[in-house]
Design an enzyme around this catalytic site. Structure first.
Site, PDB file in Angstrom:
ATOM      1  N   GLU A   1       0.862  -1.190   0.000  1.00  0.00           N
ATOM      2  CA  GLU A   1       0.000   0.000   0.000  1.00  0.00           C
ATOM      3  C   GLU A   1       0.896   1.236   0.000  1.00  0.00           C
ATOM      4  O   GLU A   1       1.879   1.292   0.741  1.00  0.00           O
ATOM      5  CB  GLU A   1      -0.908   0.014   1.227  1.00  0.00           C
ATOM      6  CG  GLU A   1      -1.758   1.272   1.357  1.00  0.00           C
ATOM      7  CD  GLU A   1      -2.590   1.280   2.641  1.00  0.00           C
ATOM      8  OE1 GLU A   1      -3.018   0.193   3.077  1.00  0.00           O
ATOM      9  OE2 GLU A   1      -2.798   2.366   3.215  1.00  0.00           O
TER      10      GLU A   1
ATOM     11  N   GLU B   1      -1.711  11.589   4.010  1.00  0.00           N
ATOM     12  CA  GLU B   1      -2.771  11.422   4.995  1.00  0.00           C
ATOM     13  C   GLU B   1      -2.639  12.533   6.034  1.00  0.00           C
ATOM     14  O   GLU B   1      -1.559  13.068   6.254  1.00  0.00           O
ATOM     15  CB  GLU B   1      -2.664  10.075   5.719  1.00  0.00           C
ATOM     16  CG  GLU B   1      -2.897   8.856   4.859  1.00  0.00           C
ATOM     17  CD  GLU B   1      -2.760   7.575   5.659  1.00  0.00           C
ATOM     18  OE1 GLU B   1      -3.794   7.042   6.103  1.00  0.00           O
ATOM     19  OE2 GLU B   1      -1.616   7.124   5.851  1.00  0.00           O
TER      20      GLU B   1
END
Length: 394
Positions: free
Chosen positions: A273, A278
């Protein structure tokens, strides 16, 4: 006799004036207050409203020591601000404030007037401007793109009011208690609207992901995937220009997952991933990049993560980017290096050797987004994306 008559007449006039003053209409009675001449204590919670450019519906809680109250928007704001009152005939009630979108490049301010028993309260409503001016170094496509790359795919979000379904797909049936819930997140991802609000929409050349609490008590938001016709992309330079939401509980992300995962034999994190950007709202303006694989996994404290407080992630647009090759992964914020990771060409540490797809989402709460709790008074919130662009080597 004449002096006596004059004195009597003066006394009668004085008594009449006093009676008229005592019995005359109280201004507060005409404008939503209880009777009497004693001024009320009048409050609004919150005391003022700060509204995003897209507008929306907001609530004010009103309390008065009078027996009733009334409210109205000032004339100059009626074109973009309207209200509905509830329980105005009681000492406690509420005002639902509907604010239209501000398409101008200037901030605007209006007032809601609340009155009770001779007291007037002005609630200031300030709405941010729609951002139209952008620095040249941001709008120039070649500004941060490494040499040798050519644009192969992009969405500028300037066609229609909704995403092109040939380029994007929506995650659905995702939420608390469902099989697809992850990270203990509290939102439900859906395509479409609840209470007239779309979880995703295109407004003024931006993709807007809305996260809000609906009348059924559930929190809804949007998650969309760009899969390039099911092929994804293997290696390249990927960037998006994003304005992040404010609020304790928000968890926006711009990231990538493999196009296909064998969940039985491979699974996560072995599949890999790539988290380009974020942020969790409780740590305002701190953006991070992370890589997840079998060899770097947060459960055993071997995660690969770099974070930086950029100061204005929640008030200004920034470009978040990934350069991904067979030999390394690098992430950037406005052209400045954030994370750098070199490949050892093993599946354990570098499973980033297959096609991945792009993901944009706005989560609420969860194991990270809600690690310090959530504050639902922040809702509704929005993640705004100016564009997404993909480049690959010539």
């Amino acid at each position: 006799m004449e002096k006596t008559m004059k004195l009597l007449l003066s006394t009668l006039l004085l008594l009449a004036a006093t009676t008229l003053t005592a019995c005359g209409g109280d201004d507060a009675d005409d404008n939503g207050g209880g009777g009497g001449t004693t001024a009320a204590t009048l409050t609004s919670t919150p005391a003022q409203l700060n509204v995003q450019a897209e507008g929306g519906t907001y609530q004010l809680q009103i309390h008065t020591t009078g027996t009733s109250w009334a409210a109205y928007p000032e004339e100059s704001a009626k074109a973009w601000l309207s209200i509905t009152t509830q329980n105005a005939q009681h000492s406690e009630g509420s005002i639902s404030v509907s604010v239209a979108a501000n398409t101008r490049s200037a901030q605007r301010t209006g007032h809601i007037v609340v009155q009770s028993a001779g007291q007037r309260l002005d609630v200031v409503v300030t709405q941010e401007a729609f951002i139209t001016e952008e620095p040249a170094e941001v709008t120039a496509e070649s500004g941060y793109v490494p040499a040798g790359y050519t644009k192969v795919w992009a969405d500028e979000f300037n066609q229609g009011d909704q995403l092109n379904s040939s380029d994007w797909e929506w995650e659905t049936n995702w939420g608390p208690g469902m099989a697809t819930q992850v990270n203990d997140e509290e939102q439900y991802y859906i395509k479409g609207a609840r209470n007239g609000i779309n979880t995703t929409e295109q407004v003024n050349g931006r993709l807007v992901i809305n996260c809000f609490k609906a009348s059924d008590g559930k929190i809804y938001s949007g998650r969309v995937n760009a899969k390039n016709g099911g092929k994804g992309w293997q290696y390249g330079y990927f960037e998006a220009r994003i304005l992040l939401p404010k609020g304790k509980g928000t968890w926006p992300a711009f990231w990538m997952m493999p196009i296909s995962v064998d969940w039985v034999s491979e699974g996560w994190p072995k599949c890999g991933e790539i988290d380009i950007m974020e942020e969790v709202g409780v740590d305002a303006n701190v953006v991070s990049s992370s890589l997840h694989a079998e060899g770097h996994y947060h459960v055993n404290n071997t995660q690969v993560t770099v974070a930086r407080n950029i100061g204005t992630a929640e008030s200004e647009y920034h470009i978040y980017a990934l350069e991904w090759t067979t030999d390394y992964i690098k992430t950037y914020v406005d052209g400045q290096l954030l994370l750098s990771y070199s490949s050892d060409h093993t599946v354990r540490n570098f499973p980033y050797d297959k096609p991945f797809h792009l993901i944009l989402n706005l989560a609420w709460g969860g194991s990270w987004g809600g690690y310090a709790g959530t504050d639902e008074s922040a809702l509704p919130v929005q993640m705004k994306v100016d564009y997404v662009r993909v480049y690959q080597k010539n």
